[in-house]
Every structure is written in C-alpha cells, then in structure tokens.
Design an enzyme around this catalytic site. Structure first.
Site, PDB file in Angstrom:
ATOM      1  N   ARG A  36      -2.361  -1.993  -3.609  1.00 33.11           N
ATOM      2  CA  ARG A  36      -3.496  -1.095  -3.475  1.00 33.11           C
ATOM      3  C   ARG A  36      -3.304   0.022  -4.495  1.00 33.11           C
ATOM      4  NH1 ARG A  36      -4.727   3.631   0.962  1.00 33.11           N
ATOM      5  NH2 ARG A  36      -6.850   4.058   0.336  1.00 33.11           N
TER       6      ARG A  36
ATOM      7  N   HIS B 217     -16.316   4.461   7.393  1.00 35.07           N
ATOM      8  CA  HIS B 217     -14.871   4.209   7.490  1.00 35.07           C
ATOM      9  C   HIS B 217     -14.219   5.498   7.973  1.00 35.07           C
ATOM     10  CE1 HIS B 217     -10.890   2.596   6.007  1.00 35.07           C
ATOM     11  NE2 HIS B 217     -10.639   3.892   6.065  1.00 35.07           N
ATOM     12  N   LEU B 218     -13.814   5.515   9.243  1.00 34.94           N
ATOM     13  CA  LEU B 218     -13.287   6.741   9.852  1.00 34.94           C
ATOM     14  C   LEU B 218     -11.830   6.542  10.245  1.00 34.94           C
ATOM     15  CD1 LEU B 218     -16.359   7.373  12.245  1.00 34.94           C
ATOM     16  CD2 LEU B 218     -16.101   8.054   9.842  1.00 34.94           C
ATOM     17  N   GLY B 219     -10.933   6.793   9.301  1.00 33.76           N
ATOM     18  CA  GLY B 219      -9.495   6.722   9.579  1.00 33.76           C
ATOM     19  C   GLY B 219      -8.945   8.131   9.481  1.00 33.76           C
TER      20      GLY B 219
ATOM     21  N   ASN C 140       0.872  -1.171   0.000  1.00 31.43           N
ATOM     22  CA  ASN C 140       0.000   0.000   0.000  1.00 31.43           C
ATOM     23  C   ASN C 140       0.911   1.224   0.000  1.00 31.43           C
ATOM     24  OD1 ASN C 140      -1.691   2.121   0.604  1.00 31.43           O
ATOM     25  ND2 ASN C 140      -2.695   1.123   2.337  1.00 31.43           N
TER      26      ASN C 140
ATOM     27  N   GLY D  76      -9.524   3.482  12.255  1.00 31.17           N
ATOM     28  CA  GLY D  76      -8.952   3.950  13.531  1.00 31.17           C
ATOM     29  C   GLY D  76      -9.930   4.642  14.461  1.00 31.17           C
ATOM     30  N   VAL D  77     -10.648   5.637  13.955  1.00 28.77           N
ATOM     31  CA  VAL D  77     -11.597   6.371  14.791  1.00 28.77           C
ATOM     32  C   VAL D  77     -12.848   5.519  15.034  1.00 28.77           C
ATOM     33  CG1 VAL D  77     -13.059   8.433  14.936  1.00 28.77           C
ATOM     34  CG2 VAL D  77     -10.739   8.605  13.991  1.00 28.77           C
TER      35      VAL D  77
ATOM     36  N   ASN E  57     -12.211   2.699  17.522  1.00 32.00           N
ATOM     37  CA  ASN E  57     -11.682   3.014  18.854  1.00 32.00           C
ATOM     38  C   ASN E  57     -12.369   4.140  19.601  1.00 32.00           C
ATOM     39  OD1 ASN E  57      -9.307   1.165  18.942  1.00 32.00           O
ATOM     40  ND2 ASN E  57      -8.783   2.305  17.089  1.00 32.00           N
TER      41      ASN E  57
ATOM     42  N   HIS F  14     -11.652   3.908  -0.608  1.00 29.33           N
ATOM     43  CA  HIS F  14     -11.702   2.962   0.523  1.00 29.33           C
ATOM     44  C   HIS F  14     -12.594   1.765   0.182  1.00 29.33           C
ATOM     45  CE1 HIS F  14     -11.065   6.717   3.267  1.00 29.33           C
ATOM     46  NE2 HIS F  14      -9.904   6.110   3.096  1.00 29.33           N
TER      47      HIS F  14
ATOM     48  N   ARG G 128      -8.509  16.859   5.868  1.00 29.43           N
ATOM     49  CA  ARG G 128      -9.297  17.267   4.685  1.00 29.43           C
ATOM     50  C   ARG G 128     -10.665  17.814   5.112  1.00 29.43           C
ATOM     51  NH1 ARG G 128      -8.536  11.446   1.814  1.00 29.43           N
ATOM     52  NH2 ARG G 128      -6.534  11.151   2.837  1.00 29.43           N
TER      53      ARG G 128
ATOM     54  N   LYS H  93       3.049   0.887   3.263  1.00 29.24           N
ATOM     55  CA  LYS H  93       2.668  -0.111   4.259  1.00 29.24           C
ATOM     56  C   LYS H  93       2.679  -1.455   3.554  1.00 29.24           C
ATOM     57  CE  LYS H  93      -0.577   3.001   6.486  1.00 29.24           C
ATOM     58  NZ  LYS H  93      -1.992   3.271   6.656  1.00 29.24           N
TER      59      LYS H  93
ATOM     60  N   GLU I 120      -7.958  -4.037   5.300  1.00 24.44           N
ATOM     61  CA  GLU I 120      -7.774  -3.803   3.867  1.00 24.44           C
ATOM     62  C   GLU I 120      -6.703  -4.717   3.295  1.00 24.44           C
ATOM     63  OE1 GLU I 120      -7.780   0.396   5.235  1.00 24.44           O
ATOM     64  OE2 GLU I 120      -8.239   0.855   3.155  1.00 24.44           O
TER      65      GLU I 120
HETATM   66  N1  LIG Z   1      -7.907   4.792  20.733  1.00 25.16           N
HETATM   67  C1  LIG Z   1      -8.268   5.703  19.830  1.00 25.16           C
HETATM   68  N2  LIG Z   1      -9.194   6.641  20.110  1.00 25.16           N
HETATM   69  C2  LIG Z   1      -9.558   7.541  19.212  1.00 25.16           C
HETATM   70  N3  LIG Z   1      -9.054   7.631  17.965  1.00 25.16           N
HETATM   71  C3  LIG Z   1      -8.117   6.741  17.631  1.00 25.16           C
HETATM   72  C4  LIG Z   1      -7.669   5.724  18.525  1.00 25.16           C
HETATM   73  N4  LIG Z   1      -6.735   4.986  17.872  1.00 25.16           N
HETATM   74  C5  LIG Z   1      -6.604   5.527  16.641  1.00 25.16           C
HETATM   75  N5  LIG Z   1      -7.425   6.568  16.488  1.00 25.16           N
HETATM   76  C6  LIG Z   1      -7.582   7.433  15.317  1.00 25.16           C
HETATM   77  O1  LIG Z   1      -7.445   6.700  14.134  1.00 25.16           O
HETATM   78  C7  LIG Z   1      -6.757   7.499  13.153  1.00 25.16           C
HETATM   79  C8  LIG Z   1      -6.023   6.614  12.177  1.00 25.16           C
HETATM   80  O2  LIG Z   1      -6.912   5.676  11.624  1.00 25.16           O
HETATM   81  P1  LIG Z   1      -6.403   4.595  10.553  1.00 25.16           P
HETATM   82  O3  LIG Z   1      -7.579   3.818  10.139  1.00 25.16           O
HETATM   83  O4  LIG Z   1      -5.235   3.881  11.093  1.00 25.16           O
HETATM   84  O5  LIG Z   1      -5.970   5.612   9.425  1.00 25.16           O
HETATM   85  P2  LIG Z   1      -5.264   5.483   8.024  1.00 25.16           P
HETATM   86  O6  LIG Z   1      -5.200   4.018   7.678  1.00 25.16           O
HETATM   87  O7  LIG Z   1      -6.172   6.254   7.121  1.00 25.16           O
HETATM   88  O8  LIG Z   1      -3.936   6.114   8.191  1.00 25.16           O
HETATM   89  C9  LIG Z   1      -5.814   8.378  13.981  1.00 25.16           C
HETATM   90  O9  LIG Z   1      -5.611   9.596  13.361  1.00 25.16           O
HETATM   91  C10 LIG Z   1      -6.551   8.538  15.285  1.00 25.16           C
HETATM   92  O10 LIG Z   1      -7.248   9.764  15.278  1.00 25.16           O
HETATM   93  C1  LIG Z   2      -8.335   7.277  -0.508  1.00 25.95           C
HETATM   94  C2  LIG Z   2      -7.942   7.713   0.834  1.00 25.95           C
HETATM   95  O1  LIG Z   2      -8.440   8.676   1.388  1.00 25.95           O
HETATM   96  O2  LIG Z   2      -7.031   6.956   1.440  1.00 25.95           O
HETATM   97  P1  LIG Z   2      -6.377   7.175   2.886  1.00 25.95           P
HETATM   98  O3  LIG Z   2      -7.502   7.089   3.888  1.00 25.95           O
HETATM   99  O4  LIG Z   2      -5.417   6.025   2.967  1.00 25.95           O
HETATM  100  O5  LIG Z   2      -5.737   8.523   2.849  1.00 25.95           O
HETATM  101 MG   LIG Z   3      -6.237   2.556   7.080  1.00 27.04          MG
END
Ligand SMILES: Nc1ncnc2c1ncn2[C@@H]1O[C@H](COP(=O)(O)OP(=O)(O)O)[C@@H](O)[C@H]1O
Ligand SMILES: CC(=O)OP(=O)(O)O
Ligand SMILES: [Mg+2]
Length: 403
Positions: free
Chosen positions: A96, A213-215, A12, A335-336, A339, A185, A246, A19, A389
């Site tokens: 990816r 999907h909250l990353g 990725n 992530g969000v 968690n 995603h 963003r 990654k 993923e």
């Molecule tokens: N324990 C937690 N509590 C709240 N938010 C968290 C926790 N662990 C991770 N996160 C959030 O998850 C986000 C990253 O999500 P992730 O899915 O790993 O992102 P990506 O793959 O898009 O980089 C971090 O920016 C953080 O805000």
């Molecule tokens: C498409 C996209 O937003 O990917 P990422 O969450 O990895 O930044």
């Molecule tokens: Mg991710």
C-alpha cells in the site's frame, strides 16, 4: 513465474505500524495476518495469526526499532509457519502506498525509478510515504528478484474532473507545488463501490454510489458508474470528514490565526490538526465505541463530538448527492461505518426527501456481510459494505504480475 506461485503478501506500512496479510489468490484464502505496532517505542508489539494452520495467535513484545526491523520480524514469523519470503509459492509482494500524486493512476511494478518517484512525493505525504518507502526497500532487499507492486491510495481518484480536483488558488503556485485534491483510501472506495453494485445486482457502470469510509481516517467519495468524480480528502488525508484525531475541513485562516496570535509554529499546528483534533480533540476519545458509551451516560462533550461528526457526514452526503444528480446507494464502510449503527442512523436522519432512510431493525443487525439497511420501499439503497483493502491490494497485485 511458475504456475504454483499464487500467493501474495500485502504490506501496509503506516507511520508507526505495519499491517500484513498473506493471501493465496488461487482460492482467496488468507494464510496469515498480523500487525506490528508502536514501532520505535519500547512497547512495540507484533501479533501474528497463522490462519493457514489454524494455530494460536503469537505475540512478541519489546522494542522493534524501525520499519526495517519490523519487516524482518514479520518475515521470521511467516518462516516459522513454512510461509517464508523464500517460498517458491510467493508470486509477489503488494505494498500500500498512500500518495501516488498525479503520476500513478494504476498499480505499478516497483523499480528504482518508481521508488524515486514515491520519494519525490514525500513533501505532500510526510506522514505516510517515508514508511511506505522503507517497507518497499526492506522487502526488496529480502527478495530482490521477486516482483513487488505499489498500489496507491490515490489511484482510484485520478478520474476526478479538474473542477473537483482544483483548489481555487493561483494556478502557477498550485502547479509548481503539486497543490490539488488527490484523495485517499482509494482501494477501499474502489472495492466498496464495486461490492455495492454487486449487492444491488448491477454492474458498476450502471450505478452511482456515495461511499463513506469511516475508520480512524475517514473519507467520502462520489462514484459515478464505477469512476470517482469527487472525494473529501485533498492534498493530504487531513481534509473533509471529522476523523479520530484529524479535524477535517476548517477555515484555512484558523492556521494563520494560531500562528500569529497563539504563538504556535507550523509544526505545532500540523500536529494539532492531525493528531489532537477530530473526535479526540472534541471529547478526549477517538474510539466511537467509547464515545457512544459516554453519550449513553449523558456525557455532554461526547454528545457534541458525536453531533459534529455526524453533521459533517450529512453535509457530504448532501454535497455528493448534488454532484451525482441521481444516487443509487449510500454505502457505509470501515470500523465506524461497519459497526456503529447510531452513526448510520443519525447521518441519514431527516433525508427522507432525498429518498434516504434507514430501517431500525436492519440497521441493528450485526454481520460481516454486505447488506442493505434501508426499507424495501426506499428510492436510494443504504448499505453496510465491509471493506477489504488487503484483498483489493492482493487482487490488483496478482492481476499485474500474472498478466
Ligand atoms: N463496534 C464498534 N462500534 C463503533 N465503532 C467501532 C466499533 N468497532 C470499531 N469501531 C471504530 O472503528 C475505528 C477503526 O476503524 P478501522 O477501519 O479499523 O481504522 P483504520 O484501518 O483506519 O485504523 C475505531 O477507532 C473505532 O472507533
Ligand atoms: C490515508 C489515510 O488516512 O489512511 P489511514 O486511514 O490508514 O490513516
Ligand atoms: Mg483500515
């Protein structure tokens, strides 16, 4: 391919990171995983975990100039564990690829023509596709005869009806410049919607699911019977939910206003909306953990950032409820989503009339397993469903090369 080749390396490649995971598809075992970050800076770092041997995590620090050098370093780390790219057990490499446009609706065996097509999509994915292409080129140079597969973020969303995918702008202009909603995603939305059906004891065809999907990047999707019918990201991964850096949705005229009245160039506005907006723009932090800590201390800016984030999320839950008509489950992931219990609680608060509620005790449980957090009596299930993923990319890659 010999019958002993059951391993898949998943890559990725992001704009400044790579990654990777090596999986054995015979039993789903994860043999190695790692991350190269800050590529191109003096403070690059490679962290490699040799899961197969149970060995200690290894780190390399210091400048890794580009993605080519990063992948070569990854190949060396894998080789040091006896898992090198020359291993006869390696069946394929799965990449990816963020933008597959309208053309790629499925995982695709990589050829020169496929690389050229991914290159053609750079104007609509300037931050992502160039890194993906470098990853593909380097991996192909290292193992020219090995099957390599592109798994597209956009593919799952190609089932969207035209009414959801079309922007209401002049059709000729839109078509000439590939302007439409693609969504991203997709491997996560596909995996999580399927896992949610499983959690409910049903087949994917039997359920309607809203996936959140909250990353760092964040997107919502409406999935009817296993097929995506709408999603919040658009031409690029900028539209929709509030994200770490963003803005998500805004009046497009904000851009003209800033260009005409704030003297900003298009590139400056692009950078503002992609890198200096969202949570970080609102309160100076993009990590939800830090934002919650500040909220708990009574920090007003962090509170407002949290509220804007949750308000947008709630709007999309309502919108996709309307799009689907009936909803069996709302699934939080990444992530969000996996968690941050306060985000889940706040996003669903007040939606009892829609049959949506969160049980405070279930919501407080911390676990890596897919689980329900709604009360047993709720009409609509609310679930936490960890995404994977890499596993999804490996599964799709292996399915293609072992068919
Ligand atoms: N324990 C937690 N509590 C709240 N938010 C968290 C926790 N662990 C991770 N996160 C959030 O998850 C986000 C990253 O999500 P992730 O899915 O790993 O992102 P990506 O793959 O898009 O980089 C971090 O920016 C953080 O805000
Ligand atoms: C498409 C996209 O937003 O990917 P990422 O969450 O990895 O930044
Ligand atoms: Mg991710």
């Amino acid at each position: 391919m010999t019958s002993t080749a059951t391993r898949v390396l998943v890559l990725n490649s992001g704009s400044s990171s790579v990654k990777y995971q090596l999986l054995d598809m015979a039993d789903g075992a994860r043999l190695a995983a790692g991350l190269v970050e800050r590529i191109g800076e003096d403070t690059s770092r490679l962290a490699h975990t040799p899961l197969a041997t149970g060995g200690e995590k290894r780190e390399r620090t210091g400048r890794i100039a580009d993605h080519d050098a990063a992948l070569k370093a990854v190949a060396e780390e894998l080789a040091a564990d006896g898992l090198g790219l020359d291993s006869p057990e390696l069946a394929a490499i799965g990449h990816r690829v963020v933008h597959g446009g309208s053309k790629f609706t499925e995982p695709t065996l990589i050829t020169d023509e496929v690389v050229a097509e991914i290159e053609r999509l750079i104007p609509v994915a300037p931050l992502h596709n160039p890194a993906n292409i470098t990853g593909i080129r380097t991996a192909r140079a290292l193992r020219p005869e090995l099957p390599q597969v592109a798994v597209f973020d956009t593919a799952f969303h190609t089932t969207m009806p035209e009414s959801a995918a079309r922007y209401a702008i002049d059709t000729e202009t839109a078509d000439a410049h590939m302007v439409r909603r693609y969504g991203f995603h997709g491997t996560s939305h596909a995996y999580v919607s399927r896992k949610t059906a499983e959690l409910l004891g049903k087949a994917p065809e039997e359920v309607n699911v809203i996936v959140l999907h909250l990353g760092n990047g964040a997107s919502a999707s409406a999935v009817r019977g296993g097929r995506c019918v709408d999603t919040s990201m658009g031409l690029t991964p900028l539209e929709g939910l509030v994200m770490g850096t963003r803005s998500g949705d805004l009046d497009p005229a904000v851009i003209f206003h800033l260009a005409r009245n704030a003297g900003m160039s298009v590139d400056e506005i692009d950078s503002l909306l992609n890198k200096k907006s969202g949570l970080i723009g609102l309160c100076g932090d993009n990590d939800m953990r830090e934002i919650r800590r500040r909220v708990d201390e009574g920090d007003e800016r962090a509170r407002l950032a949290f509220d804007v984030y949750v308000h947008r999320l709630k709007k999309y839950i309502g919108a996709y409820y309307a799009v689907l008509g009936t909803v069996d489950a709302v699934a939080f992931t990444a992530g969000v989503g996996e968690n941050a219990a306060p985000v889940r609680e706040a996003a669903v608060a007040g939606l009892e009339a829609l049959g949506l509620a969160v049980d405070a005790d279930l919501n407080a449980v911390r676990s890596g397993d897919a689980r329900l957090i709604s009360p047993a009596s709720a009409r609509v299930a609310v679930a936490v469903v960890p995404t994977d993923e890499e596993l999804e990319i490996a599964t799709q890659t292996y399915a293609l090369v072992s068919a």
